[in-house]
Write a protein that holds these residues in place. Structure first.
Motif, PDB file in Angstrom:
ATOM      1  N   VAL A  64      32.784  34.873  36.042  1.00  0.00           N
ATOM      2  CA  VAL A  64      33.597  36.095  35.960  1.00  0.00           C
ATOM      3  C   VAL A  64      34.519  36.215  37.170  1.00  0.00           C
ATOM      4  CG1 VAL A  64      33.499  38.610  35.963  1.00  0.00           C
ATOM      5  CG2 VAL A  64      31.913  37.315  34.542  1.00  0.00           C
ATOM      6  N   GLN A  65      34.059  35.856  38.344  1.00  0.00           N
ATOM      7  CA  GLN A  65      34.852  35.974  39.578  1.00  0.00           C
ATOM      8  C   GLN A  65      35.722  34.728  39.747  1.00  0.00           C
ATOM      9  OE1 GLN A  65      34.820  38.688  41.549  1.00  0.00           O
ATOM     10  NE2 GLN A  65      33.339  39.704  40.211  1.00  0.00           N
ATOM     11  N   ASN A  66      36.890  34.661  38.987  1.00  0.00           N
ATOM     12  CA  ASN A  66      37.735  33.459  39.054  1.00  0.00           C
ATOM     13  C   ASN A  66      39.035  33.675  39.835  1.00  0.00           C
ATOM     14  OD1 ASN A  66      39.124  35.090  37.357  1.00  0.00           O
ATOM     15  ND2 ASN A  66      38.824  33.831  35.514  1.00  0.00           N
ATOM     16  N   GLY A  67      39.349  34.947  40.369  1.00  0.00           N
ATOM     17  CA  GLY A  67      40.529  35.183  41.199  1.00  0.00           C
ATOM     18  C   GLY A  67      41.829  35.451  40.443  1.00  0.00           C
ATOM     19  N   ARG A  68      41.807  35.565  39.134  1.00  0.00           N
ATOM     20  CA  ARG A  68      43.021  35.815  38.356  1.00  0.00           C
ATOM     21  C   ARG A  68      43.162  37.331  38.091  1.00  0.00           C
ATOM     22  NH1 ARG A  68      42.374  31.020  33.810  1.00  0.00           N
ATOM     23  NH2 ARG A  68      42.511  29.257  35.290  1.00  0.00           N
ATOM     24  N   VAL A  69      44.373  37.895  38.456  1.00  0.00           N
ATOM     25  CA  VAL A  69      44.586  39.351  38.357  1.00  0.00           C
ATOM     26  C   VAL A  69      44.594  39.801  36.897  1.00  0.00           C
ATOM     27  CG1 VAL A  69      46.180  41.253  38.889  1.00  0.00           C
ATOM     28  CG2 VAL A  69      45.845  39.385  40.523  1.00  0.00           C
ATOM     29  N   ARG A  70      45.283  39.012  36.038  1.00  0.00           N
ATOM     30  CA  ARG A  70      45.363  39.402  34.628  1.00  0.00           C
ATOM     31  C   ARG A  70      43.954  39.394  33.999  1.00  0.00           C
ATOM     32  NH1 ARG A  70      49.821  35.449  32.250  1.00  0.00           N
ATOM     33  NH2 ARG A  70      48.719  34.087  33.713  1.00  0.00           N
ATOM     34  N   TRP A  71      43.149  38.476  34.425  1.00  0.00           N
ATOM     35  CA  TRP A  71      41.750  38.404  33.910  1.00  0.00           C
ATOM     36  C   TRP A  71      40.970  39.657  34.289  1.00  0.00           C
ATOM     37  CZ3 TRP A  71      39.163  35.463  30.613  1.00  0.00           C
ATOM     38  CH2 TRP A  71      37.752  35.452  30.632  1.00  0.00           C
ATOM     39  N   TYR A  72      41.179  40.118  35.564  1.00  0.00           N
ATOM     40  CA  TYR A  72      40.472  41.314  36.015  1.00  0.00           C
ATOM     41  C   TYR A  72      40.994  42.535  35.263  1.00  0.00           C
ATOM     42  CZ  TYR A  72      38.863  38.469  39.915  1.00  0.00           C
ATOM     43  OH  TYR A  72      38.308  37.502  40.668  1.00  0.00           O
TER      44      TYR A  72
END
Length: 631
Positions: A605-613
């Motif tokens: 879940v913690q992958n650093g992509r803003v759109r993902w968050y």
């Protein structure tokens, strides 16, 4: 001058053992036999030299050899040191001389065995360990020899380890004697605590001076007694010795005659001052010895295996020795230990030669009439049987048993300050034991050597095996004339050897006492002849299968009792512990797995992509609104 001989006496069999072990596979069978017999033979030679020096020296002469100080802490020290006095002199002569004869016999008996190097390595190590035990002047050093003989007996009983029954017998002997060893170690630690030393002389001096509190003294005596009972297979530790017949016959002869089982008798004789200070424990020794004597004799009477008859016989005769020790007649116990070594080694070696000639048959009811085809072995076995039975005047066993019975007659057993047992009761039981002994050993003689032949005889008895039989036959017949009752002849050489300078005991025992000791074995012989030996014997078949016979044959069911009381509960505990271990292991493993998988999910879940968050936040808000609308 004699002091350097003491460590050399131990070193001779020990060096032979190391040479045989190290050169396994490189020396021929004959070479192995030469090295082993040479090591023990040198020990026997040194023993005789030491005996000559000690006897010709001062009456209270003691030879000491301090090797090194093992440990020294505040208030306690222990030495590796040897001491030769009159008591240990008798023992080293028995161990080395009888041990040498057994080794010579074994050199031919084991010649065709592929494990002969391992066998002789263990045998010579056995002799060395017994010498350490006998010569030690410190109880901690004695304990090293004590454990050494236990280890060697384990290795030799399980010598033919391909057979699971043999390894089971070895384990049984090891575990049973370990119980006693643990008790003995507790006794030694207690003595070290209250006296500050384990030097035998110092411990006994403190005991005689009354410096040891009576409760501690009694507890230490009981602990040491348990160790001796286990080593000498007395009640309740008697079950391991009959199973020890799994080893080669020379091993049985060494264990029964010169080493293992005699260690308990020697220990009690060495510490007799300590036991004399606790009358109740002394009485307990006599009672246990008497019960063992009668129980083992009755068990031998219903056995059919030749070697097991001799094994129960050893337990019974050790009972005589414990009876004597408990009555304060420790010199009589030592005298019987010596004569017993002669005739028991003879009986085992004769039985080994006999079994070899009848194609390894050991059931006496499948033999018969062997006196015609095996006259030499018959003569040797009858000589040993006569000495074991104590036939009057012409056997060594008669004189040693007579000395025991005389000592028991005058004894006074103080079980408690208010319960005192007369030695005359124990004397009567001792006579009953003599009758049973004659009955079971001549039952064996008449069934095996008389009647109709039932088995074929093969090969010949090698000369190397016949020589020890001849020597032991001579000792079994004439070895007891060094100590006689005054009624027969005032000869007291053995007593004079152990206690030089002591005034001879007054001859106040009635003549009928000696006469009774002579008549009872003859009565047993007559009954045995009627039952098993005459032309139309009353009993020539295997004993029946009645419950009492089965119970007696299995040693009063002690194995079953131990199995139910100790083995099965321990197995249940192990099983429960195994299940508990499995349950805990499963919970721990599942917890670790869940933690690992949970961490992987969070890492994904913690992958650093803003759109993902942002998508997760939008999805979360939609889920929250949906929950509010539906609630």
């Amino acid at each position: 001058m004699a002091a350097p001989f003491l460590p050399l006496l131990v070193l001779c069999p020990l060096a032979a053992s190391l040479i045989v072990f190290v050169s396994a596979g490189r020396l021929s069978a004959r070479g192995v036999g030469w090295v082993a017999c040479g090591g023990v033979g040198l020990g026997a030679f040194l023993s005789i030299v030491l005996a000559a020096g000690l006897v010709s020296g001062p009456q209270d002469g003691v030879v000491r050899a301090n090797l090194w100080e093992w440990m020294h802490v505040t208030g306690f020290s222990a030495d590796i040191a040897f001491m030769l006095d009159r008591l240990s002199l008798v023992m080293i002569l028995v161990v080395t001389v009888v041990g040498l004869l057994i080794h010579v016999y074994a050199a031919r008996y084991m010649a065709g065995d592929p494990g002969i190097a391992r066998f002789f390595g263990c045998m010579t190590l056995f002799v060395a360990a017994m010498l350490v035990l006998v010569l030690a002047s410190d109880l901690l050093c004695l304990f090293i020899g004590w454990e050494g003989v236990g280890l060697c007996s384990y290795l030799l009983i399980g010598f033919w380890y391909d057979n699971p029954a043999n390894t089971a017998a070895a384990r049984k002997a090891f575990f049973m004697t370990r119980i006693g060893d643990t008790a003995m170690l507790c006794g030694l630690l207690l003595l070290a605590t209250v006296t500050g030393t384990l030097r035998i002389g110092s411990v006994l001096a403190a005991t005689m001076a009354g410096q040891v509190p009576q409760p501690a003294l009694a507890a230490a005596a009981v602990f040491v007694l348990v160790g001796a009972l286990a080593k000498s297979a007395q009640i309740p530790f008697q079950t391991w010795l009959p199973d020890a017949m799994a080893g080669p016959t020379p091993t049985s002869a060494l264990i029964h005659a010169a080493t293992m089982v005699t260690a308990g008798v020697y220990l009690l004789a060495r510490l007799h001052v300590l036991f004399a200070a606790v009358p109740a424990v002394m009485a307990l020794v006599a009672v246990i010895g008497t019960l063992t004597l009668l129980m083992a004799a009755c068990t031998a009477l219903v056995q059919s295996d030749l070697k097991r008859i001799l094994a129960w016989s050893t337990i019974s005769q050790l009972g005589y020795m414990f009876l004597a020790l408990g009555c304060g007649a420790w010199q009589a116990a030592l005298f019987h230990l010596m004569t017993h070594a002669f005739f028991k080694a003879l009986l085992f070696l004769a039985a080994g030669a006999l079994i070899m000639r009848v194609d390894h048959e050991q059931d006496i009811f499948r033999m018969g009439g062997l006196r015609r085809t095996l006259p030499g072995i018959t003569a040797a076995f009858v000589a040993g049987a006569s000495a074991l039975a104590g036939l009057p005047l012409v056997t060594a066993g008669f004189y040693s048993k007579e000395m025991i019975l005389s000592g028991v007659w005058h004894a006074r057993l103080e079980l408690t300050p208010h319960i005192i047992v007369s030695g005359r009761i124990m004397w009567g039981m001792g006579l009953l034991g003599a009758f049973l002994t004659t009955l079971y050993i001549f039952r064996c003689v008449f069934i095996v050597f008389f009647g109709d032949a039932k088995t074929a005889v093969t090969s010949r008895t090698p000369g190397l095996m016949a020589v020890p039989l001849a020597c032991l036959s001579f000792l079994s017949v004439f070895g007891g004339v060094i100590e006689m009752p005054d009624t027969i002849a005032p000869v007291h050489l053995f007593t004079a050897l152990l206690s030089p300078g002591a005034p001879p005991s007054p001859a106040h025992e009635p003549a009928w006492l000696v006469l009774a000791g002579a008549v009872v074995p003859l009565g047993g012989l007559a009954v045995a002849w009627v039952l098993w030996g005459r032309v139309s014997p009353i009993m020539r078949e295997m004993p029946g299968q009645a419950a009492i016979i089965r119970l007696a044959r299995t040693g009063r069911g002690m194995d079953v009792l131990y199995d139910r009381l100790l083995v099965q509960p321990l197995r249940l505990l192990v099983w429960l512990a195994h299940i508990r271990k499995d349950l805990l292991d499963t919970v721990a493993a599942r917890t670790v797995m869940m933690t690992r998988e949970g961490s992987r999910l969070l890492a994904w879940v913690q992958n650093g992509r803003v759109r993902w968050y942002a998508a997760w936040v939008a999805g979360g808000l939609c889920a929250a609104f949906a929950a509010v609308m539906l609630s």
